[in-house]
Motif scaffolding. Structure first.
Motif, mmCIF file in Angstrom:
data_model
loop_
_atom_site.group_PDB
_atom_site.id
_atom_site.type_symbol
_atom_site.label_atom_id
_atom_site.label_comp_id
_atom_site.label_asym_id
_atom_site.label_seq_id
_atom_site.Cartn_x
_atom_site.Cartn_y
_atom_site.Cartn_z
ATOM 1 N N ARG A 205 14.181 -55.465 26.075
ATOM 2 C CA ARG A 205 14.409 -54.258 25.296
ATOM 3 C C ARG A 205 15.092 -54.640 23.983
ATOM 4 O O ARG A 205 15.629 -55.738 23.842
ATOM 5 C CB ARG A 205 15.293 -53.274 26.071
ATOM 6 C CG ARG A 205 14.732 -52.836 27.421
ATOM 7 C CD ARG A 205 15.720 -51.888 28.099
ATOM 8 N NE ARG A 205 15.226 -51.366 29.370
ATOM 9 C CZ ARG A 205 15.481 -51.910 30.553
ATOM 10 N NH1 ARG A 205 16.224 -53.013 30.625
ATOM 11 N NH2 ARG A 205 15.015 -51.379 31.667
ATOM 12 N N HIS A 324 8.978 -51.095 22.052
ATOM 13 C CA HIS A 324 8.793 -50.807 23.471
ATOM 14 C C HIS A 324 7.326 -50.946 23.891
ATOM 15 O O HIS A 324 7.043 -51.172 25.079
ATOM 16 C CB HIS A 324 9.303 -49.400 23.801
ATOM 17 C CG HIS A 324 10.013 -49.331 25.116
ATOM 18 N ND1 HIS A 324 11.206 -49.970 25.365
ATOM 19 C CD2 HIS A 324 9.678 -48.719 26.284
ATOM 20 C CE1 HIS A 324 11.591 -49.739 26.615
ATOM 21 N NE2 HIS A 324 10.670 -48.988 27.191
ATOM 22 N N ARG A 327 7.004 -54.401 25.081
ATOM 23 C CA ARG A 327 7.571 -54.507 26.429
ATOM 24 C C ARG A 327 6.577 -53.981 27.465
ATOM 25 O O ARG A 327 6.394 -54.582 28.537
ATOM 26 C CB ARG A 327 8.886 -53.738 26.491
ATOM 27 C CG ARG A 327 9.507 -53.640 27.881
ATOM 28 C CD ARG A 327 10.874 -52.983 27.776
ATOM 29 N NE ARG A 327 11.326 -52.445 29.048
ATOM 30 C CZ ARG A 327 11.949 -53.161 29.987
ATOM 31 N NH1 ARG A 327 12.158 -54.444 29.812
ATOM 32 N NH2 ARG A 327 12.350 -52.594 31.103
#
Length: 385
Positions: A205, A324, A327
């Motif tokens: 993150r 994100h 991710r």
């Protein structure tokens, strides 16, 4: 009613709820302080919960209810959430099809925060124990995924919330492999390429990335000389509250993330680049400012989003890639490679494997590729001749 940040003499912060007279709402403040310091939740978590609890307290106040009476009419609160603006009078409801102002996921998030406050208040003696039964019911675990059930296979009982809206199943918005390659080519420094790789190939993150210390990174084949028993190249994600750049890891649990050769090579290249900045020599932070701001100071999390947006523009992408999304790409690629959901949960720092289930559902392009890879009857007939 309003949510409000509180700064303590120690420098730590949390969010609370104020009433119309700007007085602290005691029942909400006790819960939010417990959430922040008793359960070690992030400041951002108390901020989100404070805003949610504010909505509930505002509805109770404007409809002439105490918060205890509001719990007894939780279904009415759900209706108000769906159809009334946050600034509207509690009696105002926007009726008609398609007039909902909050989506089911937002409503469910608000209800979760309010339930937490109510349970904590009852445990502290501020409410009748019978209110819990109005929020939860006893249910079995048959609707849970197999990984979340007991190992012996026997049915178990649990508390299930009574009020929850069905949420439409949506695919995670992940960055494609093509977008990741385009971002890497558009990066202007070794530091930026390493950031993209750690997001896309280690699943970090933003807060974890910017809070990473050099002492957390172990690139040796054998790290026992460093006091670490983990084999091969890896990094440790450690939550720290005192980072001067405001970076905080979301998960309270420390985790280890293995690193592949590509990331290790990027670390080596970045180290030579970082050595050219004298002001960064004394910093234990991995990522420092190199081009603007205070040179040598640790990067802030919001700078990572700006970096991704600029790289996306240079790469000619239709829309900027958010950190994100990289991710999510890591989680999806790990599942595609055959990793179990429990492994993905550990790699990504999920407290529950239910958070990792979104990566089990492939996007439309991968579904199409799976169908196209199945031999047609004509091809099978040709092989059998």
């Amino acid at each position: 009613m309003r949510a409000f940040p509180v700064s303590l003499p120690s420098g730590q912060r949390y969010w609370t709820v104020l009433d119309e007279e700007l007085r602290i709402v005691g029942v909400a403040d006790e819960y939010l302080r417990h959430l922040r310091f008793g359960r070690d939740a992030a400041e951002s978590t108390t901020k989100a919960y404070a805003h949610s609890i504010t909505l509930f307290m505002r509805w109770c106040a404007r409809s002439g209810r105490t918060w205890q009476a509001g719990v007894e009419q939780f279904a009415l609160f759900m209706t108000w959430l769906a159809h009334a603006p946050a600034s509207a009078d509690a009696a105002t409801v926007v009726a008609g099809p398609g007039a909902a102002l909050r989506c089911p996921s937002r409503i469910n998030g608000v209800l979760t925060a309010v339930r937490g406050m109510v349970v904590h208040a009852i445990a502290a003696g501020h409410g009748e124990p019978g209110l819990v039964a109005m929020l939860y019911e006893v249910a079995d675990d048959r609707d849970l995924p197999a990984e979340a059930r007991g190992e012996d296979g026997r049915m178990a009982w649990r508390m299930r919330v009574r009020h929850r809206l069905p949420e439409p199943e949506t695919m995670v918005e992940r960055a494609s492999d093509t977008q990741i390659v385009a971002l890497l080519r558009a990066c202007r420094s070794a530091r930026d390429r390493l950031i993209v790789l750690l997001l896309a190939r280690a699943g970090l993150r933003r807060g974890e990335l910017c809070g990473l210390r050099r002492s957390d990174v172990h690139l040796l084949v054998d790290s026992r000389r460093l006091g670490c028993e983990v084999e091969r190249a890896h990094l440790h994600v450690v939550r720290r509250e005192d980072n001067p750049n405001g970076a905080v890891a979301k998960s309270r649990r420390q985790r280890v993330v293995p690193l592949d050769f590509l990331v290790v090579q990027a670390f080596d290249t970045y180290e030579f680049e970082r050595m050219r900045i004298p002001s960064a020599a004394s910093s234990d932070f991995v990522f420092v400012n190199m081009f603007r701001g205070t040179i040598g100071a640790p990067m802030r999390p919001d700078a990572v989003a700006e970096l991704m947006a600029a790289a996306s523009r240079r790469a000619g992408l239709d829309a900027p890639v958010r950190p994100h999304q990289l991710r999510h790409a890591f989680g999806s690629n790990a599942v595609d490679a055959g990793a179990g959901i429990d492994v993905v949960a550990d790699l990504m720092g999920h407290a529950s494997i239910t958070s990792s289930q979104v990566y089990i559902h492939p996007d439309s392009s991968r579904l199409r590729a799976a169908v196209d890879s199945v031999p047609s009857p004509r091809e099978l007939g040709a092989v059998n001749r």
